[in-house]
Design a protein around this motif. Structure first.
Motif, PDB file in Angstrom:
ATOM      1  N   GLY A  40      -8.202  -2.420 -10.039  1.00 53.19           N
ATOM      2  CA  GLY A  40      -7.700  -3.572  -9.309  1.00 53.19           C
ATOM      3  C   GLY A  40      -6.419  -3.261  -8.570  1.00 53.19           C
ATOM      4  N   TYR A  41      -5.970  -4.250  -7.820  1.00 56.25           N
ATOM      5  CA  TYR A  41      -4.778  -4.126  -6.985  1.00 56.25           C
ATOM      6  C   TYR A  41      -4.068  -5.473  -6.986  1.00 56.25           C
ATOM      7  CZ  TYR A  41      -1.929  -3.655  -2.764  1.00 56.25           C
ATOM      8  OH  TYR A  41      -0.892  -3.639  -1.871  1.00 56.25           O
ATOM      9  N   LEU A  42      -2.732  -5.448  -7.144  1.00 56.38           N
ATOM     10  CA  LEU A  42      -1.920  -6.669  -7.127  1.00 56.38           C
ATOM     11  C   LEU A  42      -0.719  -6.473  -6.221  1.00 56.38           C
ATOM     12  CD1 LEU A  42      -2.441  -5.926 -10.470  1.00 56.38           C
ATOM     13  CD2 LEU A  42      -1.855  -8.312 -10.537  1.00 56.38           C
ATOM     14  N   LEU A  53       8.960  -6.600  -2.767  1.00 58.41           N
ATOM     15  CA  LEU A  53       7.549  -6.778  -3.085  1.00 58.41           C
ATOM     16  C   LEU A  53       7.100  -5.546  -3.844  1.00 58.41           C
ATOM     17  CD1 LEU A  53       4.700  -8.229  -2.404  1.00 58.41           C
ATOM     18  CD2 LEU A  53       4.566  -6.531  -0.595  1.00 58.41           C
ATOM     19  N   LEU A  54       6.436  -5.741  -4.965  1.00 61.33           N
ATOM     20  CA  LEU A  54       5.865  -4.632  -5.722  1.00 61.33           C
ATOM     21  C   LEU A  54       4.350  -4.716  -5.653  1.00 61.33           C
ATOM     22  CD1 LEU A  54       7.887  -4.336  -9.060  1.00 61.33           C
ATOM     23  CD2 LEU A  54       8.095  -2.962  -7.004  1.00 61.33           C
ATOM     24  N   THR A  55       3.713  -3.558  -5.555  1.00 61.77           N
ATOM     25  CA  THR A  55       2.257  -3.509  -5.646  1.00 61.77           C
ATOM     26  C   THR A  55       1.877  -2.601  -6.804  1.00 61.77           C
ATOM     27  OG1 THR A  55       1.858  -1.596  -4.203  1.00 61.77           O
ATOM     28  CG2 THR A  55       2.102  -3.763  -3.139  1.00 61.77           C
ATOM     29  N   LEU A  56       0.773  -2.912  -7.426  1.00 62.89           N
ATOM     30  CA  LEU A  56       0.234  -2.101  -8.512  1.00 62.89           C
ATOM     31  C   LEU A  56      -1.243  -1.894  -8.237  1.00 62.89           C
ATOM     32  CD1 LEU A  56       0.838  -2.614 -12.295  1.00 62.89           C
ATOM     33  CD2 LEU A  56      -1.410  -2.089 -11.416  1.00 62.89           C
ATOM     34  N   GLY A  57      -1.624  -0.646  -8.066  1.00 63.47           N
ATOM     35  CA  GLY A  57      -3.036  -0.293  -7.935  1.00 63.47           C
ATOM     36  C   GLY A  57      -3.423   0.525  -9.154  1.00 63.47           C
ATOM     37  N   VAL A  64      -0.407   3.191 -10.040  1.00 65.85           N
ATOM     38  CA  VAL A  64       0.666   3.562  -9.114  1.00 65.85           C
ATOM     39  C   VAL A  64       1.377   2.278  -8.705  1.00 65.85           C
ATOM     40  CG1 VAL A  64       1.169   4.520  -6.830  1.00 65.85           C
ATOM     41  CG2 VAL A  64      -0.574   5.586  -8.268  1.00 65.85           C
ATOM     42  N   ILE A  65       2.720   2.337  -8.639  1.00 63.35           N
ATOM     43  CA  ILE A  65       3.519   1.184  -8.201  1.00 63.35           C
ATOM     44  C   ILE A  65       4.270   1.537  -6.927  1.00 63.35           C
ATOM     45  CG2 ILE A  65       5.453  -0.341  -8.753  1.00 63.35           C
ATOM     46  CD1 ILE A  65       4.686  -0.177 -11.675  1.00 63.35           C
ATOM     47  N   HIS A  66       4.091   0.698  -5.911  1.00 61.24           N
ATOM     48  CA  HIS A  66       4.847   0.789  -4.650  1.00 61.24           C
ATOM     49  C   HIS A  66       5.909  -0.301  -4.637  1.00 61.24           C
ATOM     50  CE1 HIS A  66       1.394   2.996  -2.871  1.00 61.24           C
ATOM     51  NE2 HIS A  66       2.305   3.462  -2.045  1.00 61.24           N
ATOM     52  N   LEU A  67       7.039   0.005  -4.033  1.00 60.21           N
ATOM     53  CA  LEU A  67       8.109  -0.961  -3.796  1.00 60.21           C
ATOM     54  C   LEU A  67       8.316  -1.080  -2.299  1.00 60.21           C
ATOM     55  CD1 LEU A  67      10.722  -2.637  -4.404  1.00 60.21           C
ATOM     56  CD2 LEU A  67      11.914  -0.433  -4.577  1.00 60.21           C
ATOM     57  N   PHE A  68       8.314  -2.307  -1.809  1.00 56.87           N
ATOM     58  CA  PHE A  68       8.669  -2.594  -0.421  1.00 56.87           C
ATOM     59  C   PHE A  68       9.970  -3.373  -0.453  1.00 56.87           C
ATOM     60  CE2 PHE A  68       4.183  -1.856  -0.602  1.00 56.87           C
ATOM     61  CZ  PHE A  68       3.930  -1.091   0.530  1.00 56.87           C
ATOM     62  N   ASP A  69      11.073  -2.684  -0.064  1.00 57.38           N
ATOM     63  CA  ASP A  69      12.402  -3.308  -0.060  1.00 57.38           C
ATOM     64  C   ASP A  69      12.564  -4.280   1.095  1.00 57.38           C
ATOM     65  OD1 ASP A  69      13.567  -2.102  -2.283  1.00 57.38           O
ATOM     66  OD2 ASP A  69      14.134  -0.333  -1.134  1.00 57.38           O
ATOM     67  N   ASP A  70      11.953  -3.938   2.216  1.00 54.96           N
ATOM     68  CA  ASP A  70      11.970  -4.774   3.415  1.00 54.96           C
ATOM     69  C   ASP A  70      10.768  -4.367   4.253  1.00 54.96           C
ATOM     70  OD1 ASP A  70      12.719  -2.476   5.049  1.00 54.96           O
ATOM     71  OD2 ASP A  70      14.784  -2.811   4.406  1.00 54.96           O
ATOM     72  N   ALA A  71      10.650  -4.930   5.436  1.00 54.82           N
ATOM     73  CA  ALA A  71       9.452  -4.708   6.244  1.00 54.82           C
ATOM     74  C   ALA A  71       9.272  -3.247   6.657  1.00 54.82           C
ATOM     75  CB  ALA A  71       9.492  -5.593   7.484  1.00 54.82           C
ATOM     76  N   VAL A  89      -5.014  11.632  -7.833  1.00 57.24           N
ATOM     77  CA  VAL A  89      -5.863  10.578  -8.390  1.00 57.24           C
ATOM     78  C   VAL A  89      -6.193   9.586  -7.286  1.00 57.24           C
ATOM     79  CG1 VAL A  89      -4.862  10.809 -10.690  1.00 57.24           C
ATOM     80  CG2 VAL A  89      -3.939   9.127  -9.115  1.00 57.24           C
ATOM     81  N   GLN A  90      -7.222   8.806  -7.509  1.00 59.47           N
ATOM     82  CA  GLN A  90      -7.579   7.740  -6.583  1.00 59.47           C
ATOM     83  C   GLN A  90      -7.343   6.406  -7.265  1.00 59.47           C
ATOM     84  OE1 GLN A  90     -11.645   8.439  -5.318  1.00 59.47           O
ATOM     85  NE2 GLN A  90     -10.928   9.692  -3.622  1.00 59.47           N
ATOM     86  N   VAL A  91      -6.588   5.534  -6.578  1.00 55.10           N
ATOM     87  CA  VAL A  91      -6.372   4.171  -7.062  1.00 55.10           C
ATOM     88  C   VAL A  91      -6.570   3.222  -5.896  1.00 55.10           C
ATOM     89  CG1 VAL A  91      -4.774   4.821  -8.917  1.00 55.10           C
ATOM     90  CG2 VAL A  91      -3.880   4.252  -6.663  1.00 55.10           C
ATOM     91  N   PRO A  92      -6.984   1.985  -6.173  1.00 62.29           N
ATOM     92  CA  PRO A  92      -7.144   1.024  -5.091  1.00 62.29           C
ATOM     93  C   PRO A  92      -5.788   0.620  -4.506  1.00 62.29           C
ATOM     94  CG  PRO A  92      -8.137   0.214  -7.142  1.00 62.29           C
ATOM     95  CD  PRO A  92      -7.403   1.453  -7.456  1.00 62.29           C
ATOM     96  N   ILE A  93      -5.709   0.651  -3.195  1.00 59.30           N
ATOM     97  CA  ILE A  93      -4.583   0.105  -2.443  1.00 59.30           C
ATOM     98  C   ILE A  93      -5.220  -0.846  -1.435  1.00 59.30           C
ATOM     99  CG2 ILE A  93      -2.611   0.577  -0.954  1.00 59.30           C
ATOM    100  CD1 ILE A  93      -2.263   1.781  -3.759  1.00 59.30           C
ATOM    101  N   MET A  94      -4.948  -2.103  -1.621  1.00 55.52           N
ATOM    102  CA  MET A  94      -5.637  -3.165  -0.879  1.00 55.52           C
ATOM    103  C   MET A  94      -7.135  -3.035  -1.164  1.00 55.52           C
ATOM    104  SD  MET A  94      -3.246  -3.423   2.474  1.00 55.52           S
ATOM    105  CE  MET A  94      -3.277  -5.186   2.736  1.00 55.52           C
ATOM    106  N   ASP A  95      -7.945  -2.744  -0.140  1.00 55.76           N
ATOM    107  CA  ASP A  95      -9.391  -2.663  -0.350  1.00 55.76           C
ATOM    108  C   ASP A  95      -9.944  -1.243  -0.301  1.00 55.76           C
ATOM    109  OD1 ASP A  95      -9.908  -5.372  -0.782  1.00 55.76           O
ATOM    110  OD2 ASP A  95      -9.954  -5.788   1.369  1.00 55.76           O
TER     111      ASP A  95
END
Length: 133
Positions: A40-42, A53-57, A64-71, A89-95
């Motif tokens: 999954g992806y959040l 904004l944090l994302t978790l795939g 994997v966790i991404h951080l978006f500090d600004d645009a 490794v392969q993880v979902p990022i968006m779709d």
């Protein structure tokens, strides 16, 4: 405490275009349902704030966790040794499935704990070492 989030939809397996504003318990239930499906992806941000904004795939036990500090600025959280540094490794990022260096792979349980910590504390800086992209 409320959190704004979007995630892989349980019904379609695709990223939902609808952002929700709920408490952590609702997000946790959704994550647990995704976890039982194996991937999954959040995207998560604090209510009333566009950034950070944090994302978790995740796929299986790797995340994997991404951080978006600004645009215009993003970073990856340095991994915890779950995967060898020279592996990919392969993880979902968006779709889509993204290929990520093992340097940035965390155990999915640890990644989820860090995301919950971000929601409760409100600061991504305390989660670990970030590598700006």
């Amino acid at each position: 405490m409320s959190v704004q989030w979007t995630a892989t939809a349980l019904e379609s397996g695709r990223l939902s275009a609808i952002e929700r504003c709920t408490d952590l318990a609702v997000l946790s239930a959704h994550f647990n349902a995704l976890r039982s499906g194996g991937q999954g992806y959040l995207e998560v941000r604090l209510s009333g704030s566009e950034f950070p904004l944090l994302t978790l795939g995740f796929q299986d036990d790797q995340a994997v966790i991404h951080l978006f500090d600004d645009a215009g600025r993003s970073s990856l959280l340095v991994g915890d040794g779950t995967a060898a540094a020279d592996s990919v490794v392969q993880v979902p990022i968006m779709d889509d499935l993204a290929v990520i260096s093992g340097n940035f792979v965390l155990a999915v349980d640890r990644a989820w704990a860090l995301l919950r910590n971000f929601i409760q504390e409100g600061s991504p800086g305390e989660l670990g070492e970030w590598c700006e992209l």
